[in-house]
Design a protein around this motif. Structure first.
Motif, PDB file in Angstrom:
ATOM      1  N   ILE A 216       0.623  -1.215   0.174  1.00 25.57           N
ATOM      2  CA  ILE A 216      -0.065  -0.098   0.041  1.00 25.57           C
ATOM      3  C   ILE A 216       0.901   1.335   0.060  1.00 25.57           C
ATOM      4  CG2 ILE A 216      -1.614   1.256   1.350  1.00 25.57           C
ATOM      5  CD1 ILE A 216      -2.631  -1.250   2.286  1.00 25.57           C
ATOM      6  N   PRO A 217       0.713   2.164  -1.179  1.00 26.30           N
ATOM      7  CA  PRO A 217       1.480   3.227  -1.138  1.00 26.30           C
ATOM      8  C   PRO A 217       0.993   4.326   0.141  1.00 26.30           C
ATOM      9  CG  PRO A 217       0.225   3.083  -2.839  1.00 26.30           C
ATOM     10  CD  PRO A 217       0.027   1.944  -2.177  1.00 26.30           C
ATOM     11  N   GLN A 218       2.137   5.003   0.484  1.00 27.33           N
ATOM     12  CA  GLN A 218       1.713   5.952   1.561  1.00 27.33           C
ATOM     13  C   GLN A 218       2.331   7.330   1.082  1.00 27.33           C
ATOM     14  OE1 GLN A 218      -0.105   4.773   5.020  1.00 27.33           O
ATOM     15  NE2 GLN A 218      -0.739   3.776   3.240  1.00 27.33           N
ATOM     16  N   GLY A 219       2.136   8.483   1.840  1.00 24.22           N
ATOM     17  CA  GLY A 219       2.865   9.837   1.493  1.00 24.22           C
ATOM     18  C   GLY A 219       2.646  10.236   0.166  1.00 24.22           C
ATOM     19  N   GLN A 220       3.774  10.335  -0.383  1.00 28.31           N
ATOM     20  CA  GLN A 220       4.087  11.196  -1.724  1.00 28.31           C
ATOM     21  C   GLN A 220       3.542  10.076  -2.945  1.00 28.31           C
ATOM     22  OE1 GLN A 220       4.265  14.107  -3.274  1.00 28.31           O
ATOM     23  NE2 GLN A 220       4.498  13.355  -5.418  1.00 28.31           N
ATOM     24  N   LEU A 221       3.739   8.892  -2.767  1.00 34.01           N
ATOM     25  CA  LEU A 221       3.300   7.708  -3.605  1.00 34.01           C
ATOM     26  C   LEU A 221       1.911   7.578  -3.764  1.00 34.01           C
ATOM     27  CD1 LEU A 221       6.065   4.725  -3.709  1.00 34.01           C
ATOM     28  CD2 LEU A 221       5.372   6.416  -5.389  1.00 34.01           C
ATOM     29  N   GLU A 222       1.314   7.775  -2.671  1.00 35.96           N
ATOM     30  CA  GLU A 222      -0.325   7.529  -2.512  1.00 35.96           C
ATOM     31  C   GLU A 222      -0.857   8.743  -3.442  1.00 35.96           C
ATOM     32  OE1 GLU A 222      -3.803   7.220   0.680  1.00 35.96           O
ATOM     33  OE2 GLU A 222      -1.993   8.174   1.371  1.00 35.96           O
ATOM     34  N   LYS A 223      -0.255   9.824  -3.130  1.00 39.90           N
ATOM     35  CA  LYS A 223      -0.534  10.978  -3.957  1.00 39.90           C
ATOM     36  C   LYS A 223      -0.469  10.698  -5.298  1.00 39.90           C
ATOM     37  CE  LYS A 223       0.318  14.246   0.006  1.00 39.90           C
ATOM     38  NZ  LYS A 223       1.020  15.512   0.369  1.00 39.90           N
ATOM     39  N   GLU A 224       0.510  10.372  -5.817  1.00 38.09           N
ATOM     40  CA  GLU A 224       0.676  10.017  -7.240  1.00 38.09           C
ATOM     41  C   GLU A 224      -0.081   9.001  -7.590  1.00 38.09           C
ATOM     42  OE1 GLU A 224       4.805   9.757  -8.570  1.00 38.09           O
ATOM     43  OE2 GLU A 224       5.753  10.370  -6.635  1.00 38.09           O
ATOM     44  N   VAL A 225      -0.297   8.123  -6.933  1.00 38.86           N
ATOM     45  CA  VAL A 225      -1.458   6.833  -7.296  1.00 38.86           C
ATOM     46  C   VAL A 225      -2.770   7.394  -7.518  1.00 38.86           C
ATOM     47  CG1 VAL A 225      -2.504   4.764  -6.634  1.00 38.86           C
ATOM     48  CG2 VAL A 225      -0.259   4.913  -6.966  1.00 38.86           C
ATOM     49  N   LEU A 226      -3.308   8.123  -6.563  1.00 36.64           N
ATOM     50  CA  LEU A 226      -4.491   8.716  -6.570  1.00 36.64           C
ATOM     51  C   LEU A 226      -4.801   9.989  -7.564  1.00 36.64           C
ATOM     52  CD1 LEU A 226      -5.502   8.752  -2.748  1.00 36.64           C
ATOM     53  CD2 LEU A 226      -6.145   7.103  -4.593  1.00 36.64           C
ATOM     54  N   SER A 227      -3.713  10.694  -7.847  1.00 37.38           N
ATOM     55  CA  SER A 227      -4.130  11.704  -8.845  1.00 37.38           C
ATOM     56  C   SER A 227      -3.641  11.541 -10.215  1.00 37.38           C
ATOM     57  CB  SER A 227      -2.897  12.898  -8.457  1.00 37.38           C
ATOM     58  OG  SER A 227      -1.640  12.459  -8.556  1.00 37.38           O
TER      59      SER A 227
END
Length: 502
Positions: free
Chosen positions: A103-114
């Motif tokens: 599960i990506p968190q932080g900056q990676l999560e933002k990249e995945v969701l954007s």
């Protein structure tokens, strides 16, 4: 010290992600230096080797070590965060454990969701991908077969994606169904898999065969945000992407005239805001079945991702007329998780040594412990209920039946003469690597990895192909015509079998 017996054994975790403007804020893509990537990978490898009790179940240690070494070589010169996430997913998926979440968190999560996503949903049948609910201006017909996306053939897309999807054993049905899940956007679904393993373009050239005419067509369409697609799906098709969380579970429908009842258990995560009390609901349900003399019960477990062992055991006590317990044994890889203190999250790191003063767990070797005696609730025999159902059972299942839901299907396979309709369940018959999770976060990429240190061996185990789920008595194969016309083949067959049995 942490008390081992006090740890709740929930076999999967409910996570709801809300996409908002702050999450979608644009930032520079994450880039890992060689040193950062190597540090993260070394922690991942050590954590899997230390925690996961079935790391070498399907492959030898030599093969697993070679795979680790190969991936390690790929990060020597630095790597983008998304490419590293793709590698971590493939490493974890190679373990063949559906409970091993990346599960990506932080900056990676933002990249995945954007990221920009395809403006439609997809359906996977055999080795073909189909368009459902197009939200673009191109108006691609429902059921059109995708030939290629941005020049990559559909079969190639699937073969690129599948190795990065974690699933138990050799089960493929769960991998296919997870592509169609539009719920957990940061770590599941076709949008993520395509973005990580195939192409990261914001524009998509779709070549397809039009449904109904068979004409070959091509259209180039811009990607849209996940949030925008969700709004369009609701507006154009009345599809609520969060409906799974909002629909009460369980539910019951009784057809006295045709002498059957339908018990639907779509979720095993209790939501007190919408769900009935499970125990009270089952009590009234099976009292009603007995008093109305209903002889046929359809249990619909499709898309149930698992969750509550209490619900699993409670339901079994109404479906099997002998004493029963969930597990024959519970195994644990270690009692001492202090070597992972630096990367463990979601746990008090001052309590990483489980209390075993009463010798509840007995050491087998340096990497495995087993319950030494049976006072855990899941190891105790429970009597059947007074209103236990003694009629004919029909179980509807698919690859999304996972964790405790897949275990329930396996329990019914071992103990009843139920008819199983659908496709192979998403969890292994022999029992899950589930239960408590050791959650780590890689220090530089901030990728969260949930690793279960447990093995639960199902009670009354019978010979079964290792690494496979319960196989259907009546396999169901959909055509795209069935999907477009919203035909429910499993339900239709169950009702037909009930009528035929009269």
């Amino acid at each position: 010290m942490t008390t081992l017996k006090s740890i709740p054994l929930l076999l999967i975790f409910p996570i709801v992600f809300f996409i908002n403007d702050s999450v979608l804020a644009q930032e520079q893509p994450l880039q890992l230096t060689s040193a950062q990537a190597i540090e993260d990978f070394n922690w991942l490898r050590f954590s899997l080797e230390y925690v996961h009790p079935r790391l070498y179940k399907y492959d030898s240690k030599i093969a697993v070590d070679a795979r680790f070494d190969s991936v390690r070589a790929q990060v020597n010169n630095g790597i983008s965060g998304l490419d590293f996430l793709a590698l971590v997913r493939q490493v974890n998926a190679s373990v063949r454990c559906g409970h091993l979440y990346t599960i990506p968190q932080g900056q990676l999560e933002k990249e995945v969701l954007s990221k920009k996503v395809l403006p439609f949903q997809i359906k996977v049948l055999e080795d073909s991908i189909y368009v459902l609910h197009d939200c673009s201006n191109a108006s691609i017909r429902n059921g059109s077969s995708i030939l290629s996306i941005n020049g990559v053939q559909s079969k190639k897309i699937l073969t690129s994606i599948l190795p990065g999807i974690a699933s138990d054993g050799y089960i493929q049905t769960r991998k296919l169904r997870l592509m169609e899940r539009y719920i957990y956007y940061p770590f599941q679904g076709f949008d993520l898999y395509y973005h990580l393993h195939v192409d990261r373009s914001d524009v998509f050239k779709i070549e397809y065969l039009e449904y109904g005419t068979g004409k070959k067509k091509s259209v180039t369409i811009p990607g849209i945000s996940i949030e925008e697609r969700s709004k369009l799906l609701l507006k154009k098709y009345r599809i609520d992407s969060q409906a799974w969380f909002k629909t009460p579970s369980p539910s019951l429908a009784i057809n006295e005239q045709k002498n059957y009842a339908l018990l639907t258990v779509s979720r095993s995560f209790y939501n007190k805001a919408i769900d009935p009390d499970f125990s009270s609901f089952l009590d009234s349900t099976f009292y009603a079945l007995k008093s109305k003399k209903i002889d046929n019960l359809i249990i619909d477990l499709r898309n149930n991702e698992g969750g509550s062992e209490q619900q699993q055991m409670e339901l079994m006590s109404y479906l099997y007329d002998q004493p029963f317990r969930l597990y024959q044994h519970i195994y644990l890889s270690h009692l001492d998780f202090r070597p992972l203190r630096q990367v463990i999250i979601e746990r008090d790191t001052s309590n990483l040594l489980f209390n075993n003063d009463d010798s509840y767990m007995r050491k087998i070797n340096d990497h495995l412990w087993i319950n030494n005696y049976e006072y855990s609730d899941n190891l105790m025999l429970k009597p059947p209920k007074a209103n236990v159902f003694k009629g004919k059972l029909y179980v509807l299942m698919n690859g999304t039946c996972f964790s405790s839901a897949a275990d329930l299907v396996a329990d019914l396979k071992k103990t009843t003469t139920a008819v199983f309709i659908g496709e192979e369940t998403g969890g292994t018959y022999e029992g899950p690597t589930g239960g408590d999770a050791i959650v780590i976060q890689l220090p530089n990429s901030k990728i969260m990895v949930r690793i279960s240190p447990n093995i639960q061996l199902g009670y009354m185990y019978q010979i079964h192909p290792v690494g496979r789920g319960v196989l259907p008595t009546h396999p169901i194969k959909y055509t795209i015509k069935d999907v477009v016309e919203n035909v429910d083949l499993e339900m239709e067959l169950a009702k037909a079998l009930i009528q035929k049995s009269k």
